[in-house]
Motif scaffolding. Structure first.
Motif, mmCIF file in Angstrom:
data_model
loop_
_atom_site.group_PDB
_atom_site.id
_atom_site.type_symbol
_atom_site.label_atom_id
_atom_site.label_comp_id
_atom_site.label_asym_id
_atom_site.label_seq_id
_atom_site.Cartn_x
_atom_site.Cartn_y
_atom_site.Cartn_z
ATOM 1 N N ASN A 18 1.591 6.839 -7.264
ATOM 2 C CA ASN A 18 0.208 7.306 -7.251
ATOM 3 C C ASN A 18 -0.192 7.739 -7.366
ATOM 4 O OD1 ASN A 18 -0.640 5.024 -9.367
ATOM 5 N ND2 ASN A 18 0.090 3.785 -7.369
ATOM 6 N N THR A 62 0.990 -1.147 0.009
ATOM 7 C CA THR A 62 0.327 0.520 -0.776
ATOM 8 C C THR A 62 1.140 1.402 0.265
ATOM 9 O OG1 THR A 62 -1.325 -1.169 1.510
ATOM 10 C CG2 THR A 62 -1.622 1.437 1.442
ATOM 11 N N VAL A 112 -5.088 -2.236 -4.279
ATOM 12 C CA VAL A 112 -3.851 -2.108 -4.747
ATOM 13 C C VAL A 112 -3.872 -3.443 -5.619
ATOM 14 C CG1 VAL A 112 -2.986 -0.370 -3.383
ATOM 15 C CG2 VAL A 112 -1.764 -2.478 -3.284
ATOM 16 N N TRP A 164 2.463 1.547 -3.746
ATOM 17 C CA TRP A 164 1.610 2.098 -4.000
ATOM 18 C C TRP A 164 0.892 3.801 -4.324
ATOM 19 C CZ3 TRP A 164 -3.335 4.374 -4.949
ATOM 20 C CH2 TRP A 164 -4.265 3.784 -5.763
ATOM 21 N N SER A 215 -3.369 -2.130 -9.580
ATOM 22 C CA SER A 215 -2.277 -2.254 -10.119
ATOM 23 C C SER A 215 -2.152 -2.597 -12.382
ATOM 24 C CB SER A 215 -1.505 -2.780 -9.625
ATOM 25 O OG SER A 215 -0.913 -2.438 -8.215
#
Length: 355
Positions: free
Chosen positions: A206, A199, A351, A202, A355
């Protein structure tokens, strides 16, 4: 004056202050009663013969930062007096501790009802605990969040209410740092949290390139809302603005919808504080409704869902740390440990799907 409310003493300076600053309260003898009391704030009713109001102030022994927090809350409510955001009207605030023993502010006594938390579940007042009325509760809250998100915070004097610079770029460091701080604060060595690492990675990779700046309530949930009596569901006021700031307001939606059904996993059972989760819309339904009212991109909605759960998990792990340190019971520690674990299991699943 009630004897158990002597935290307001001396009464003379307070009455003089109310005469000068809140004439709407009336000019009769001041009568008070305790509406609610806690470790962070005390809420009292004030009545002088006209319309009753509410005073909010720190307790007699305030926690660190409580005085500053009360005045900060008064500032945002005063600024929001210029808007149609559902909130209590703020009639005045005072930083002079000699008036009532601590900083305070006086606000509208909102008529209505509020959900209550008991047995670890959120319960609504009848008939809002049954369909079709319960289904409208979250939409009424999102109506309020739409109005809040559409406020020009600089135009109402809140340009310096939050930290300058990008809000989203500092969030992972903020909450990961909070989690790491429990070692020094409680001597807590931490534990393996499946889903946490994925997490964090990610979220760092992002961050939205173009964030929106606006007012964040910071603690959106049905217990912090008041509703008008009688159906349909209509929001009377958002209360408890202690965690408000300036940043990307869509994070309020991530926080609010985190315990709701997910269209991407319709058959999955999930832990939630909602008493009747099947009577609520899905998180995506509310996301689309919010985006329609604010002009936001629904493609950003999942990012805020992940960020809000990451924040929640990092924050609530302090309960686990306190239990390990003997400050809280082992039972309480186990309860919050399960909640934290579920936060990162959920974000890990999210995620992986994104992804």
């Amino acid at each position: 004056m009630d004897a158990d409310l002597d935290i307001l003493a001396p009464i003379g300076p307070l009455t003089e202050w109310l005469d000068a600053h809140v004439p709407e309260l009336g000019n009769g003898p001041l009568r008070t009663s305790l509406l609610s009391g806690g470790t962070s704030n005390v809420v009292l009713t004030l009545d002088r013969g006209e319309k009753p109001m509410v005073m909010r102030r720190p307790p007699a022994v305030p926690p660190p930062g409580a005085e500053k927090g009360v005045l900060r809350e008064a500032r945002i409510l005063t600024a929001l007096n210029q808007t149609d955001v559902p909130r209590p009207i703020c009639y005045g605030s005072c930083a002079d501790e000699s008036v009532a023993g601590a900083p305070f502010y006086v606000m509208e006594k909102v008529e209505g009802w509020a959900p209550n938390l008991r047995d670890e579940k959120i319960h609504n007042e009848p008939p809002f605990d049954t369909m079709p009325y319960e289904y409208g509760i979250p939409f009424a809250i999102v109506d309020g969040l739409i109005k809040l998100a559409n406020v020009d915070h600089e135009a109402i004097g809140l340009g310096d209410y939050g930290k300058p610079g990008p809000f989203l770029q500092r969030q992972v460091d903020r909450w990961a740092g909070q989690l790491a701080s429990y070692k020094e604060r409680y001597g807590y060595e931490g534990r393996e949290l499946p889903g946490y690492a994925a997490t964090e990675e990610w979220l760092r990779g992002n961050v939205l390139p173009n964030e929106t700046r606006g007012i964040i309530h910071g603690d959106v949930g049905t217990p912090n809302m008041m509703f008008h009596h009688g159906p349909p569901a209509r929001l009377a006021a958002m209360i408890d603005w202690e965690l408000s700031t300036i940043g990307d307001p869509m994070i309020d939606m991530g926080w609010f919808t985190g315990g709701m059904r997910d269209e991407d996993e319709p058959d999955r059972e999930f832990p939630t504080a909602l008493n009747n989760p099947a009577n609520f819309p899905t998180r995506q339904e509310l996301g689309r409704y919010y985006c329609a009212g604010t002009g936001r991109d629904i493609r950003d909605f999942d990012y805020f869902g992940v960020l809000a759960k990451f924040k929640s998990g990092c924050l609530l792990e302090y309960k686990v740390a306190q239990a390990e340190a003997g400050i809280l019971s082992k039972e309480t520690g186990r309860f919050f440990a399960r909640i934290v674990e579920q936060c990162f299991v959920d974000t890990g699943r999210m995620v992986e799907r994104l992804s």
